[in-house]
Design a protein around this motif. Structure first.
Motif, short mmCIF file in Angstrom:
data_model
loop_
_atom_site.label_atom_id
_atom_site.label_comp_id
_atom_site.label_asym_id
_atom_site.label_seq_id
_atom_site.Cartn_x
_atom_site.Cartn_y
_atom_site.Cartn_z
N PRO A 3 17.69 13.03 4.02
CA PRO A 3 17.73 11.63 4.43
C PRO A 3 16.32 11.09 4.58
O PRO A 3 15.40 11.82 4.93
CB PRO A 3 18.47 11.67 5.77
CG PRO A 3 19.13 13.01 5.83
CD PRO A 3 18.29 13.93 5.02
N PRO A 4 16.13 9.78 4.37
CA PRO A 4 14.78 9.23 4.45
C PRO A 4 14.30 9.03 5.87
O PRO A 4 15.08 8.87 6.80
CB PRO A 4 14.93 7.87 3.74
CG PRO A 4 16.36 7.49 4.01
CD PRO A 4 17.13 8.78 3.97
N ALA A 5 12.98 9.07 6.00
CA ALA A 5 12.34 8.68 7.26
C ALA A 5 12.08 7.19 7.20
O ALA A 5 11.97 6.60 6.13
CB ALA A 5 11.04 9.45 7.46
N LEU A 6 12.00 6.57 8.36
CA LEU A 6 11.75 5.13 8.46
C LEU A 6 10.35 4.92 9.01
O LEU A 6 10.01 5.49 10.05
CB LEU A 6 12.80 4.49 9.35
CG LEU A 6 13.09 3.00 9.18
CD1 LEU A 6 13.55 2.70 7.76
CD2 LEU A 6 14.16 2.55 10.18
N ILE A 7 9.55 4.13 8.32
CA ILE A 7 8.15 3.93 8.71
C ILE A 7 7.90 2.46 9.06
O ILE A 7 8.21 1.57 8.27
CB ILE A 7 7.19 4.35 7.58
CG1 ILE A 7 7.38 5.82 7.23
CG2 ILE A 7 5.74 4.09 7.98
CD1 ILE A 7 6.56 6.27 6.03
N LEU A 8 7.35 2.23 10.24
CA LEU A 8 6.91 0.90 10.65
C LEU A 8 5.44 0.99 11.04
O LEU A 8 5.10 1.44 12.13
CB LEU A 8 7.75 0.37 11.81
CG LEU A 8 7.32 -1.00 12.37
CD1 LEU A 8 7.44 -2.08 11.28
CD2 LEU A 8 8.13 -1.37 13.60
N ALA A 9 4.59 0.59 10.11
CA ALA A 9 3.14 0.61 10.34
C ALA A 9 2.53 -0.53 9.54
O ALA A 9 1.92 -0.31 8.48
CB ALA A 9 2.56 1.96 9.91
N PRO A 10 2.71 -1.76 10.02
CA PRO A 10 2.35 -2.93 9.22
C PRO A 10 0.86 -3.21 9.09
O PRO A 10 0.45 -4.07 8.30
CB PRO A 10 3.05 -4.07 9.96
CG PRO A 10 3.16 -3.60 11.37
CD PRO A 10 3.34 -2.13 11.30
N HIS A 11 0.03 -2.50 9.85
CA HIS A 11 -1.40 -2.77 9.83
C HIS A 11 -2.17 -1.59 9.24
O HIS A 11 -1.84 -0.43 9.49
CB HIS A 11 -1.92 -3.07 11.24
CG HIS A 11 -1.12 -4.11 11.96
ND1 HIS A 11 -1.05 -5.42 11.54
CD2 HIS A 11 -0.34 -4.02 13.07
CE1 HIS A 11 -0.27 -6.09 12.36
NE2 HIS A 11 0.18 -5.26 13.30
N GLY A 12 -3.19 -1.88 8.47
CA GLY A 12 -4.04 -0.83 7.93
C GLY A 12 -3.34 0.03 6.89
O GLY A 12 -2.40 -0.41 6.22
N ARG A 13 -3.78 1.28 6.77
CA ARG A 13 -3.29 2.18 5.74
C ARG A 13 -2.34 3.23 6.29
O ARG A 13 -1.98 4.18 5.59
CB ARG A 13 -4.47 2.89 5.07
CG ARG A 13 -5.45 1.96 4.37
CD ARG A 13 -6.55 2.74 3.65
NE ARG A 13 -6.00 3.62 2.61
CZ ARG A 13 -5.92 4.95 2.70
NH1 ARG A 13 -6.32 5.56 3.81
NH2 ARG A 13 -5.43 5.66 1.70
N ASP A 14 -1.91 3.07 7.54
CA ASP A 14 -1.06 4.09 8.15
C ASP A 14 0.22 4.32 7.36
O ASP A 14 0.65 5.46 7.16
CB ASP A 14 -0.71 3.71 9.60
CG ASP A 14 -1.92 3.82 10.52
OD1 ASP A 14 -2.66 4.82 10.40
OD2 ASP A 14 -2.12 2.91 11.34
N ALA A 15 0.86 3.24 6.91
CA ALA A 15 2.12 3.38 6.18
C ALA A 15 1.90 4.11 4.86
O ALA A 15 2.68 5.00 4.49
CB ALA A 15 2.74 2.00 5.92
N THR A 16 0.83 3.76 4.15
CA THR A 16 0.53 4.41 2.88
C THR A 16 0.26 5.90 3.07
O THR A 16 0.76 6.74 2.31
CB THR A 16 -0.68 3.74 2.21
OG1 THR A 16 -0.40 2.35 2.01
CG2 THR A 16 -0.99 4.39 0.88
#
Length: 216
Positions: A3-16
């Motif tokens: 199952p997928p993980a859910l990522i909420l990191a709208p600032h900077g490069r954290d999500a990438t």
């Protein structure tokens, strides 16, 4: 399929960075644009959530809180909160507000080593997979109960339980119907014994006694 993980990191490069490290570990992920998107994506099919502390700051968490509060008994969605140095519950932060709803939170301070991040993510995934196994077990039990109920109804068979200490008898409506009783009518252990033909009563009492003594 994982199952997928859910990522909420709208600032900077954290999500990438998080998405790339998860992909290298064979864990798919969904990157959310904002808190509303994150809330909409929450569901039983999510393995765990990765959220930056600043994404929660000043956010309206009532929807997320309602979702977490309404989780089924088997579910406790893991959260990984990416914090700044010395952040977390000691600060007046969104992470502190989230902790009021979520009980399964791991704090990971940035900057972090990639191996540390992957280790925390895999640990969260393993915990969630155990929850999924529990869900499957509960479903199997429920399906078995449904099949048993269907078989009892189709065969006009009743179910009963007897507390051997208090002689409290609990019966299904079908069981009562076999003895000519309405579903809402009282039907005690004494009523059951009285309803048995006198020629058979001693054999039934002996069987109950032997069953109680032997635990059969």
């Amino acid at each position: 399929m994982t199952p997928p993980a859910l990522i909420l990191a709208p600032h900077g490069r954290d999500a990438t960075v998080a998405c790339g490290l998860l992909a290298d570990s064979g864990i798919p992920s969904i990157v959310c644009d904002d808190i509303a998107d994150f809330e909409n994506q929450l569901g039983e099919g999510i393995s765990f959530a990765i959220v930056t502390e600043e994404a929660l700051r000043f956010a309206d968490l009532r929807g997320i809180g309602a979702h977490l509060t309404e989780q089924p008994a088997w579910s406790d969605l893991p959260f990984i909160i990416l914090t700044q140095h010395n952040a977390g519950l000691d600060r007046d932060s969104g992470a502190k507000a989230l902790a009021e709803f979520a009980g399964n939170i791991t704090f990971l301070e940035r900057p972090f080593h990639p191996a540390t991040f992957v280790s925390v993510a895999r640990s969260a995934l393993r915990g969630r997979q155990r929850q999924f196994e529990l869900r499957a077990h509960i479903k199997k039990l429920h399906d078995g109960e449904v099949r048993l109920h269907t078989a009892l109804v189709a065969g006009r068979l009743g179910a009963w339980e007897l507390d051997l200490v208090t002689r409290t008898l609990t019966t299904s409506p079908t069981y009562k119907a076999v003895f000519g009783r309405a579903a809402d009518a009282p039907f005690s252990y004494d009523d059951l014994i009285a309803a048995i033909h006198p020629d058979d009563r001693r054999a039934v009492l002996d069987a109950l006694r032997q069953g109680g003594e032997g635990g059969d």
